[in-house]
Design an enzyme around this catalytic site. Structure first.
Site, PDB file in Angstrom:
ATOM      1  N   SER A 234      29.554  45.011  40.589  1.00  0.00           N
ATOM      2  CA  SER A 234      30.009  46.056  39.676  1.00  0.00           C
ATOM      3  C   SER A 234      29.684  47.436  40.241  1.00  0.00           C
ATOM      4  CB  SER A 234      29.342  45.854  38.320  1.00  0.00           C
ATOM      5  OG  SER A 234      30.037  46.553  37.325  1.00  0.00           O
ATOM      6  N   GLN A 256      24.961  51.120  34.947  1.00  0.00           N
ATOM      7  CA  GLN A 256      25.648  50.292  35.938  1.00  0.00           C
ATOM      8  C   GLN A 256      24.645  49.604  36.852  1.00  0.00           C
ATOM      9  OE1 GLN A 256      29.046  50.027  35.786  1.00  0.00           O
ATOM     10  NE2 GLN A 256      28.648  48.298  37.101  1.00  0.00           N
ATOM     11  N   HIS A 259      22.998  46.130  36.081  1.00  0.00           N
ATOM     12  CA  HIS A 259      23.766  44.885  36.188  1.00  0.00           C
ATOM     13  C   HIS A 259      23.210  43.981  37.283  1.00  0.00           C
ATOM     14  CE1 HIS A 259      26.970  44.979  33.297  1.00  0.00           C
ATOM     15  NE2 HIS A 259      27.336  46.191  33.640  1.00  0.00           N
ATOM     16  N   GLU A 323      35.676  50.896  40.327  1.00  0.00           N
ATOM     17  CA  GLU A 323      35.905  50.042  39.155  1.00  0.00           C
ATOM     18  C   GLU A 323      35.835  50.907  37.887  1.00  0.00           C
ATOM     19  OE1 GLU A 323      33.817  46.177  36.972  1.00  0.00           O
ATOM     20  OE2 GLU A 323      32.693  47.362  38.428  1.00  0.00           O
ATOM     21  N   HIS A 324      34.756  51.657  37.740  1.00  0.00           N
ATOM     22  CA  HIS A 324      34.580  52.586  36.620  1.00  0.00           C
ATOM     23  C   HIS A 324      34.524  54.006  37.174  1.00  0.00           C
ATOM     24  CE1 HIS A 324      32.452  48.811  35.412  1.00  0.00           C
ATOM     25  NE2 HIS A 324      33.091  49.008  34.276  1.00  0.00           N
ATOM     26  N   ASP A 357      32.698  49.058  27.847  1.00  0.00           N
ATOM     27  CA  ASP A 357      32.108  47.736  28.059  1.00  0.00           C
ATOM     28  C   ASP A 357      32.090  46.918  26.775  1.00  0.00           C
ATOM     29  OD1 ASP A 357      31.681  48.074  30.726  1.00  0.00           O
ATOM     30  OD2 ASP A 357      29.551  48.508  30.579  1.00  0.00           O
ATOM     31  N   GLU A 411      75.143  36.898  55.349  1.00  0.00           N
ATOM     32  CA  GLU A 411      73.825  36.290  55.557  1.00  0.00           C
ATOM     33  C   GLU A 411      73.973  34.865  56.086  1.00  0.00           C
ATOM     34  OE1 GLU A 411      71.164  36.665  52.208  1.00  0.00           O
ATOM     35  OE2 GLU A 411      70.665  38.725  52.788  1.00  0.00           O
ATOM     36  N   HIS A 416      76.184  29.332  49.412  1.00  0.00           N
ATOM     37  CA  HIS A 416      76.119  30.420  48.433  1.00  0.00           C
ATOM     38  C   HIS A 416      77.523  31.001  48.213  1.00  0.00           C
ATOM     39  CE1 HIS A 416      71.812  30.256  49.039  1.00  0.00           C
ATOM     40  NE2 HIS A 416      71.609  31.261  48.188  1.00  0.00           N
TER      41      HIS A 416
END
Length: 428
Positions: A234, A256, A259, A323-324, A357, A411, A416
């Site tokens: 984190s 943070q 964690h 992340e944050h 959070d 192609e 097709h």
């Protein structure tokens, strides 16, 4: 915390300043996880019961939690905590209900109707880690969008003995089945199924290095399960000007850091004076934390970067792709316009990461390790998939037929072309 002046660094040093800790799985972990997965595939519930004793020191005789056990857990839970969970539940529900997609239907050419339809993933498995700090809030973040998306079966796994708050949240969110199993074995059981555990289509949720490696392995197996995202340590990056409250900034950095030892925190500010004040405040607050030892390891590997102005601070943030991202400046919304990469952004002095959070309503499951450059925060879309529909009338077919014949022919895909040509001939 190490203090660096960004303009005094050469390119190599700038790169080093924003470098993340390595998260590559060691060969030993990979081998252990492979062995655990194989054991669950071969022995099913028996393997899970043995692993609960071996890894979690828990003696269990069954995997599935009964309704009676869930009710008892809910009755034991502190009423104030129940009420706080309900506040978070309502906000998360509101925010994710707002993400319900609208069906798209239009005519691209007269007689050519195209649509986009959304369908839920049928069976999802939610993994909630155990340990000293059970993440019952993650139950809300995963189960609420799964329910809103319309997933037919929502199951949850967590190591024995499952925390009462986890069981309460699971019941509140309408989780169908709860299993007391943890680690790589739980990921294997959700992927391949056992006598008691439902085989799911996609697995969500965080975990330690063994869980992360197990998710990686099962997601690369053609008979395995999809996963939400690969999780790294984190992280938070805070941009603060000289008028920011250093006490607030320090508390955000430490929230943070607690964690884990591998969590990364970065402060980008505009002066040596504020850098010193923030660093001193971090040390003061750190001394009072119960998880001081854990947080101090993270802080030791974190840094403060001094930018020449807010534009450079944004440049640093976008290079890091956090992340944050917390912006504590006088006009944070002005800076938001320049944010290119972030999992979740927190604007202003009264928007700490803790709000996201737990209870603001946004999802706290976010991409880490620079993946915000290409990945999004978890949302309703992760629990569903889109399919396109096209319907052509004769008029629409005739309008496109000649063009498609030419495209297919060039192609060198004759079948097709024939699929169009035969129909064109039938309409002559």
């Amino acid at each position: 915390m190490q203090i660096l002046v960004y303009d005094n660094l050469d390119e190599k040093q700038k790169e080093e300043a924003l470098k993340r800790p390595a998260i590559s799985a060691k060969d030993e972990i990979s081998k252990i996880v492979s062995s655990i997965i194989k054991e669950v595939q071969e022995k099913g519930d028996k393997a899970l019961i043995e692993q609960a004793l071996k890894f979690d020191k828990a003696e269990i005789s069954k995997i599935k939690i009964t309704q009676e056990e869930i009710t008892q857990a809910s009755n034991r839970l502190d009423k104030d905590l129940q009420e706080a969970i309900l506040v978070a539940y309502e906000n998360i529900k509101k925010f994710h209900e707002a993400q319900i997609p609208h069906e798209i239907a239009l005519e691209t050419t007269k007689g050519v109707k195209c649509e986009v339809l959304t369908r839920p993933i049928e069976k999802v498995g939610l993994y909630i880690p155990g340990g000293l700090a059970p993440l019952f809030s993650t139950v809300l973040m995963l189960a609420i969008p799964a329910k809103i998306a319309g997933c037919e079966k929502i199951v949850l796994a967590s190591p024995a003995k499952i925390n009462d708050a986890v069981l309460f949240c699971a019941k509140l969110c309408g989780v169908d089945e709860i299993y007391q199993m943890g680690g790589a074995g739980a990921i294997a059981a959700l992927t391949y199924g056992t006598q008691s555990v439902l085989k799911v289509d996609k697995i969500f949720g965080p975990g330690n290095a063994f869980v992360t490696e197990a998710k990686r392995q099962v997601s690369s197996d053609i008979n395995g399960a999809a996963i939400d995202m690969q999780a790294g340590p984190s992280e938070v990056l805070v941009i603060a000007d000289d008028l920011a409250n250093e006490k607030f900034v320090a508390s955000d950095l430490l929230s943070q850091a607690e964690h884990g030892a591998d969590s990364q925190v970065i402060l980008v500010c505009l002066s040596q004076d504020f850098a010193k004040k923030a660093s001193d405040e971090v040390q003061s607050q750190l001394e009072l934390l119960p998880r001081k030892e854990l947080a101090s390891k993270s802080i030791a590997n974190s840094r403060i970067i001094i930018a020449k102005d807010l534009n450079q601070a944004l440049e640093i943030s976008n290079l890091y792709a956090p992340e944050h991202l917390i912006i504590q400046t006088q006009n944070p919304r002005e800076l938001l316009k320049g944010v290119k990469h972030a999992g979740s952004v927190f604007l202003g002095a009264y928007s700490p990461e803790s709000m996201g959070d737990y209870a603001s309503g946004t999802n706290h499951v976010l991409p880490t390790y620079g993946l915000t450059k290409t990945h999004s925060s978890l949302g309703l879309a992760d629990f569903s998939k889109r399919m396109t529909v096209q319907e052509l009338s004769k008029e629409g077919f005739l309008a496109l037929g000649k063009s498609v014949e030419i495209l297919a022919q060039n192609e060198h895909l004759d079948a097709h072309k024939n699929a169009v040509t035969f129909r064109l001939e039938s309409l002559k």
